[in-house]
Motif scaffolding. Structure first.
Motif, PDB file in Angstrom:
ATOM      1  N   ALA A   1      -2.587  12.837  -4.685  1.00 16.67           N
ATOM      2  CA  ALA A   1      -3.821  13.541  -4.327  1.00 16.67           C
ATOM      3  C   ALA A   1      -5.023  12.965  -5.064  1.00 16.67           C
ATOM      4  CB  ALA A   1      -3.675  15.029  -4.642  1.00 16.67           C
ATOM      5  N   CYS A   2      -4.790  12.480  -6.277  1.00 18.30           N
ATOM      6  CA  CYS A   2      -5.878  11.950  -7.101  1.00 18.30           C
ATOM      7  C   CYS A   2      -6.290  10.544  -6.694  1.00 18.30           C
ATOM      8  CB  CYS A   2      -5.463  11.982  -8.567  1.00 18.30           C
ATOM      9  SG  CYS A   2      -6.713  11.361  -9.718  1.00 18.30           S
ATOM     10  N   PHE A   3      -5.301   9.686  -6.467  1.00 24.62           N
ATOM     11  CA  PHE A   3      -5.590   8.266  -6.251  1.00 24.62           C
ATOM     12  C   PHE A   3      -5.507   7.830  -4.794  1.00 24.62           C
ATOM     13  CE2 PHE A   3      -3.710   8.507 -10.598  1.00 24.62           C
ATOM     14  CZ  PHE A   3      -4.880   8.225 -11.285  1.00 24.62           C
ATOM     15  N   GLY A   4      -5.020   8.691  -3.915  1.00 22.36           N
ATOM     16  CA  GLY A   4      -4.911   8.305  -2.515  1.00 22.36           C
ATOM     17  C   GLY A   4      -3.774   7.338  -2.290  1.00 22.36           C
ATOM     18  N   ARG A   5      -3.886   6.549  -1.224  1.00 23.95           N
ATOM     19  CA  ARG A   5      -2.778   5.685  -0.817  1.00 23.95           C
ATOM     20  C   ARG A   5      -3.166   4.214  -0.795  1.00 23.95           C
ATOM     21  NH1 ARG A   5      -0.327   9.536   4.033  1.00 23.95           N
ATOM     22  NH2 ARG A   5      -0.312  11.438   2.787  1.00 23.95           N
ATOM     23  N   SER A   6      -4.075   3.839  -1.665  1.00 24.49           N
ATOM     24  CA  SER A   6      -4.493   2.448  -1.736  1.00 24.49           C
ATOM     25  C   SER A   6      -3.511   1.660  -2.592  1.00 24.49           C
ATOM     26  CB  SER A   6      -5.893   2.348  -2.338  1.00 24.49           C
ATOM     27  OG  SER A   6      -5.848   2.666  -3.720  1.00 24.49           O
ATOM     28  N   ALA A   7      -3.782   0.359  -2.757  1.00 20.61           N
ATOM     29  CA  ALA A   7      -2.950  -0.483  -3.613  1.00 20.61           C
ATOM     30  C   ALA A   7      -3.420  -0.443  -5.064  1.00 20.61           C
ATOM     31  CB  ALA A   7      -2.958  -1.916  -3.104  1.00 20.61           C
TER      32      ALA A   7
ATOM     33  N   PHE B   1       0.829  -1.194   0.000  1.00 25.01           N
ATOM     34  CA  PHE B   1       0.000   0.000   0.000  1.00 25.01           C
ATOM     35  C   PHE B   1       0.870   1.253   0.000  1.00 25.01           C
ATOM     36  CE2 PHE B   1      -2.786  -3.235   1.786  1.00 25.01           C
ATOM     37  CZ  PHE B   1      -3.960  -3.011   1.087  1.00 25.01           C
ATOM     38  N   PHE B   2       0.471   2.222  -0.784  1.00 22.71           N
ATOM     39  CA  PHE B   2       1.195   3.488  -0.780  1.00 22.71           C
ATOM     40  C   PHE B   2       1.002   4.176   0.567  1.00 22.71           C
ATOM     41  CE2 PHE B   2       1.012   2.829  -5.371  1.00 22.71           C
ATOM     42  CZ  PHE B   2       2.297   3.192  -5.727  1.00 22.71           C
ATOM     43  N   HIS B   3       2.063   4.833   1.051  1.00 23.07           N
ATOM     44  CA  HIS B   3       2.041   5.407   2.390  1.00 23.07           C
ATOM     45  C   HIS B   3       3.125   6.472   2.505  1.00 23.07           C
ATOM     46  CE1 HIS B   3       5.215   2.379   2.497  1.00 23.07           C
ATOM     47  NE2 HIS B   3       5.749   3.054   3.507  1.00 23.07           N
ATOM     48  N   THR B   4       3.161   7.152   3.631  1.00 25.55           N
ATOM     49  CA  THR B   4       4.277   8.030   3.983  1.00 25.55           C
ATOM     50  C   THR B   4       4.907   7.483   5.258  1.00 25.55           C
ATOM     51  OG1 THR B   4       2.850   9.509   5.264  1.00 25.55           O
ATOM     52  CG2 THR B   4       3.173  10.042   2.938  1.00 25.55           C
ATOM     53  N   ASP B   5       6.158   7.848   5.488  1.00 27.23           N
ATOM     54  CA  ASP B   5       6.870   7.369   6.675  1.00 27.23           C
ATOM     55  C   ASP B   5       6.835   8.421   7.779  1.00 27.23           C
ATOM     56  OD1 ASP B   5       7.642   4.904   5.599  1.00 27.23           O
ATOM     57  OD2 ASP B   5       9.337   5.816   4.576  1.00 27.23           O
TER      58      ASP B   5
ATOM     59  N   VAL C   1      -3.655   1.787  -7.579  1.00 25.72           N
ATOM     60  CA  VAL C   1      -3.261   2.966  -8.349  1.00 25.72           C
ATOM     61  C   VAL C   1      -2.949   2.516  -9.775  1.00 25.72           C
ATOM     62  CG1 VAL C   1      -1.529   4.785  -8.574  1.00 25.72           C
ATOM     63  CG2 VAL C   1      -2.337   4.104  -6.304  1.00 25.72           C
ATOM     64  N   PRO C   2      -3.397   3.239 -10.794  1.00 28.37           N
ATOM     65  CA  PRO C   2      -3.100   2.840 -12.174  1.00 28.37           C
ATOM     66  C   PRO C   2      -1.597   2.716 -12.412  1.00 28.37           C
ATOM     67  CG  PRO C   2      -4.746   4.585 -12.130  1.00 28.37           C
ATOM     68  CD  PRO C   2      -4.251   4.446 -10.730  1.00 28.37           C
ATOM     69  N   ASP C   3      -1.219   1.705 -13.185  1.00 24.10           N
ATOM     70  CA  ASP C   3       0.201   1.487 -13.452  1.00 24.10           C
ATOM     71  C   ASP C   3       0.877   2.708 -14.050  1.00 24.10           C
ATOM     72  OD1 ASP C   3      -0.030  -1.072 -12.489  1.00 24.10           O
ATOM     73  OD2 ASP C   3      -0.100  -2.030 -14.456  1.00 24.10           O
TER      74      ASP C   3
END
Length: 213
Positions: free
Chosen positions: A152-158, A124-128, A160-162
């Motif tokens: 900002a558009c896709f958030g931090r889910s898994a 999952f996309f995230h920040t540290d 996300v468009p390639d």
């Protein structure tokens, strides 16, 4: 003289170059990712890629920047699973990168993590929750990241468009900002460990963070 690498297509909050001096630009308020676009020495890359997966070196270490080389020497039992020349190169490289991270953020202590990643460590996309992190991948695919606009558009889910996903090349050194960065208009970098695909190699990944004094 350090030559500025081609940055066509990179968003404005990213800087890249083929020399290490670019890493200093992470201090700028509008920048949250810098890339030293280096290549690993051919001999090191070849030895790491062909080394048995279950015998790749791993370690965790928290120490003062001035003690990194000596403390790594004390961990040679964990690094010496590769040949002596590669182990010596890893010690020198990690020592230099730890000093770089410490100088960039004024850290009195650094946390070093060299690990083998075989699965989906963090898909999952995230920040540290750190100020800065220095990261490089010695074997396998590098860290994936999103531009500010795409985050900002896709958030931090898994999911996300390639086409929106960027990936750091193997051997390239990345320094990026985390959620504890102060006074940065860029904000923290949204990133993830690349999900494991069929046929993907394991990753030998290095992360260096500032540690509490």
């Amino acid at each position: 003289m350090e030559r500025q690498a081609a940055v066509a297509g990179l968003p404005g909050h990213v800087r890249a170059s083929d020399g290490p001096k670019v890493l200093r630009t992470i201090r700028r308020p509008g920048i949250n990712l810098v890339l030293w676009q280096r290549r690993l020495p051919e001999a090191v890359e070849r030895r790491l890629v062909t080394h048995p997966t279950d015998a790749l070196p791993q370690l965790r270490l928290v120490t003062r920047p001035s003690r990194v080389a000596a403390d790594l020497a004390g961990c040679m039992d964990r690094l010496a699973v590769v040949d002596a020349d590669t182990a010596k190169w890893l010690v020198a490289d990690i020592t230099g990168l730890a000093a770089t991270l410490a100088n960039l953020c004024g850290a009195a202590r650094v946390a070093i993590r060299l690990e083998v990643v075989e699965g989906d460590a963090c898909r999952f996309f995230h920040t540290d929750t750190i100020a800065l992190r220095l990261a490089t991948t010695y074997r396998g695919r590098g860290t994936q990241w999103l531009s500010q606009d795409d985050a900002a558009c896709f958030g931090r889910s898994a999911s996300v468009p390639d086409a929106a996903i960027r990936e750091v090349d193997t051997g390239v050194v990345a320094v990026f900002k985390g959620a504890r960065t102060v006074a940065s208009s860029a904000g923290p970098l949204v990133h993830r460990s690349p999900p494991r695909r069929i046929g993907d190699d394991v990753r030998l990944f290095l992360a260096i963070d500032p540690a509490p004094s």
